[in-house]
Design a protein around this motif. Structure first.
Motif, short mmCIF file in Angstrom:
data_model
loop_
_atom_site.label_atom_id
_atom_site.label_comp_id
_atom_site.label_asym_id
_atom_site.label_seq_id
_atom_site.Cartn_x
_atom_site.Cartn_y
_atom_site.Cartn_z
N ARG A 214 40.30 58.52 95.63
CA ARG A 214 39.63 57.26 95.93
C ARG A 214 40.55 56.27 96.64
O ARG A 214 40.12 55.56 97.55
CB ARG A 214 39.06 56.65 94.64
CG ARG A 214 37.94 57.47 94.03
CD ARG A 214 37.50 56.91 92.69
NE ARG A 214 38.52 57.12 91.67
CZ ARG A 214 38.47 56.58 90.45
NH1 ARG A 214 37.48 55.78 90.12
NH2 ARG A 214 39.43 56.84 89.58
N TYR A 215 41.80 56.19 96.21
CA TYR A 215 42.75 55.29 96.87
C TYR A 215 42.90 55.67 98.34
O TYR A 215 42.85 54.82 99.23
CB TYR A 215 44.10 55.36 96.16
CG TYR A 215 45.18 54.54 96.83
CD1 TYR A 215 45.37 53.20 96.50
CD2 TYR A 215 46.00 55.10 97.81
CE1 TYR A 215 46.35 52.44 97.12
CE2 TYR A 215 46.98 54.35 98.44
CZ TYR A 215 47.15 53.02 98.09
OH TYR A 215 48.11 52.28 98.71
N TRP A 518 44.00 55.41 92.05
CA TRP A 518 42.97 54.37 91.91
C TRP A 518 42.75 54.05 90.43
O TRP A 518 42.67 52.89 90.04
CB TRP A 518 41.69 54.86 92.56
CG TRP A 518 40.53 53.92 92.54
CD1 TRP A 518 39.75 53.63 91.46
CD2 TRP A 518 40.00 53.16 93.63
NE1 TRP A 518 38.75 52.75 91.81
CE2 TRP A 518 38.89 52.44 93.14
CE3 TRP A 518 40.34 53.04 94.97
CZ2 TRP A 518 38.13 51.61 93.95
CZ3 TRP A 518 39.59 52.20 95.77
CH2 TRP A 518 38.50 51.50 95.27
#
Length: 542
Positions: A214-215, A518
């Motif tokens: 996600r990051y 994340w």
């Protein structure tokens, strides 16, 4: 026809002999843009990448890729005894050839034709960065954490993670018009991920990247293609006809769009139920409620009866209309949106009132896997277990769980506490059982599986679907102490967000070990979170 520098998928469908994987997928990736491809295991990402690479052909639809499209090869064609240097040189052989061409032509500049070719080759060399190639190779290898690996190391003598990073290096070094990457941040540390982000942002061609990170997606993607079913009444039940939803913007904007879609679904469902209640109330009126059977004896009474009967007839038409509309509503009714993930109820516990630690360790360790550590963890704390690879994060969780015995130190757990662990990978003794056998309707009510999926044997489910069964078991019977070991493995990114919200509201004690950048960032921003830092030599909580 799309631009030759665009990547384009138009109406693609694909089926294996036993089931359909992709249905009517369409999207484009323009030059200079990065598109993220997301979806949990089993959603069809690997199949779509295989179609894009040309290893398989779609049943229906068309795929356009630029002439020189680079992929990360799963395996190198070089023998295991070949050195890493051979792999790198193979990836830049086109650039080396330009340099050799220039050297050859420079000796024949008195020929006008050679002089013209020399000028072209020189311009191409400048554009491709031929003169800085050796420095470029060193930069890429260092950026991917390979700077200390000798290029004389045989490929077969490397770890799987090192080979994967060398494969990524070759893709970044090779001249390409477009790039397609499959989980490129696997085996990269934070610095390596940041380097890859900068490389992809600087690319002039289209880039398609399948990832669960996600990051990484939030930092690099301009748009996302979600192969999981759309979050809507029509696509929320696993209907493959609603695959491939395209979201413009970053991953954060994708999450906002998903939340907006959930709200719209909820609003539509609530409006439907209000209308259902109104129609049911009107439909329940009976003939006796409408028509009057008493016959008035006076002339005035006859007039009243005439108007009453006419009103009753009108009302009767309204009742029939309400019943017809109710029947139509039932035929076209949208389902209730899935409940948010939540723990169903906490066990009674007096730990907080007694002030007793849930976990108390003194000098706890396991030779070669966990250096001695001392820590007290109080009821209700959410603890992020941090440390480099090999520091013993999973080992510590296993010792607390009781599935692994320490060889030094002391561990005490609060009396009569219940412990549950969401492990990195799921294991089931009897794969003939169905999710409904194991956890009941909760798995359908929360939208973790469709009714059809919940009725299938575990052996027929994907890794991501089995992961959802494990999650449902914990949600149905929440423990005093919850151990989360890489909880984002194998599940969709949207479901990970739901899980994080549920854990955030969890009243019990949580120990979390994860590489998910994340998730770590989210936890570190929360006031309830405490860090347990594991180091190779001197682990210490703070």
């Amino acid at each position: 026809m799309p631009s030759p520098l665009h990547l384009h998928v138009d109406g693609v469908s694909f089926s294996y002999p036993t089931h359909r994987v992709l249905t009517d997928i369409s999207f484009s990736v323009p030059a200079g843009k990065v598109t993220g491809l997301i979806g949990e295991n089993g959603s069809g990402k690997s199949t779509l990448l295989s179609l894009l690479s040309g290893r398989q052909r779609p049943d229906v639809g068309t795929i356009y890729t630029p002439p020189a499209t680079g992929f990360i090869a799963q395996e190198t064609s070089l023998p295991p005894r070949a050195p890493a240097r051979a792999l790198i040189e193979k990836s830049v052989e086109e650039l080396r050839a330009i340099e050799r061409t220039i050297e050859d032509l420079s000796a024949r500049l008195d020929d006008p034709r050679c002089a013209e070719l020399f000028d072209r080759a020189l311009a191409l060399a400048e554009e491709a960065g031929v003169w800085d190639l050796d420095a470029r190779i060193a930069t890429v290898l260092a950026g991917l954490g390979l700077g200390d690996v000798s290029l004389d190391t045989p490929l077969g003598g490397m770890s799987g993670g090192q080979r994967r990073r060398f494969a990524l290096a070759t893709l970044l070094l090779r001249p390409t018009d477009a790039m397609i990457l499959d989980e490129p941040t696997n085996h990269l540390d934070d610095a390596g991920v940041d380097f890859l982000i900068s490389e992809l942002k600087a690319s002039s061609g289209p880039v398609l990247v399948a990832s669960h990170d996600r990051y990484f997606l939030d930092a690099v993607a301009h748009s996302l293609v979600d192969l999981d079913p759309a979050l809507s009444p029509e696509g929320g039940d696993g209907d493959p006809l609603h695959q491939g939803t395209v979201y413009s913007g970053t991953f954060s904007e994708y999450l906002k769009a998903r939340d907006d879609a959930r709200r719209r679904w909820t609003d539509r469902y609530n409006a439907q139920e209000q209308e259902r209640e109104r129609l049911e109330s009107r439909s329940r009126q009976t003939e006796e409620d409408i028509f009057h059977h008493d016959t008035p004896k006076a002339e005035g009474g006859k007039a009243k009866k005439f108007f009453a009967d006419r009103a009753a007839k009108t009302q009767g038409n309204r009742v029939r209309s309400a019943r017809n509309r109710l029947a139509a509503l039932e035929r076209e009714a949208i389902p209730a949106p899935p409940e948010p993930l939540r723990f169903q109820g906490m066990p009674d516990s007096r730990l907080t009132s007694l002030g007793e630690p849930v976990v108390w360790a003194r000098g706890l360790g396991l030779h070669g896997r966990l250096a001695p550590l001392s820590v007290k963890i109080q009821p209700g704390e959410h603890v992020l277990v941090e440390g480099p690879n090999g520091a013993g994060k999973s080992t510590f969780l296993s010792i607390v769980e009781g599935s692994l015995a320490p060889d030094r130190g002391e561990l005490r757990l609060a009396e009569d506490i219940s412990i549950a662990r969401l492990q990195q990978d799921d294991y089931w003794e009897d794969v003939s059982l169905t999710p409904l056998d194991l956890v009941g309707d909760i798995i359908v009510d929360m939208g973790l599986l469709t009714p059809a999926q919940a009725s299938m044997p575990l052996d027929d489910l994907s890794l991501g679907q089995r992961r959802r069964v494990s999650l449902a078991q914990i949600l149905r019977n929440p423990p005093d102490l919850l151990l989360l070991d890489e909880p984002t493995n194998h599940i969709s990114l949207a479901l990970v967000e739901d899980l994080e919200r549920a854990v955030d509201a969890f009243e019990g004690t949580v120990l979390l070990a994860t590489h998910d950048r994340w998730m770590r960032k989210t936890w570190l921003e929360h006031p309830r979170t405490r860090i347990l830092q594991l180091e190779a030599e001197s682990p210490s909580p703070r």
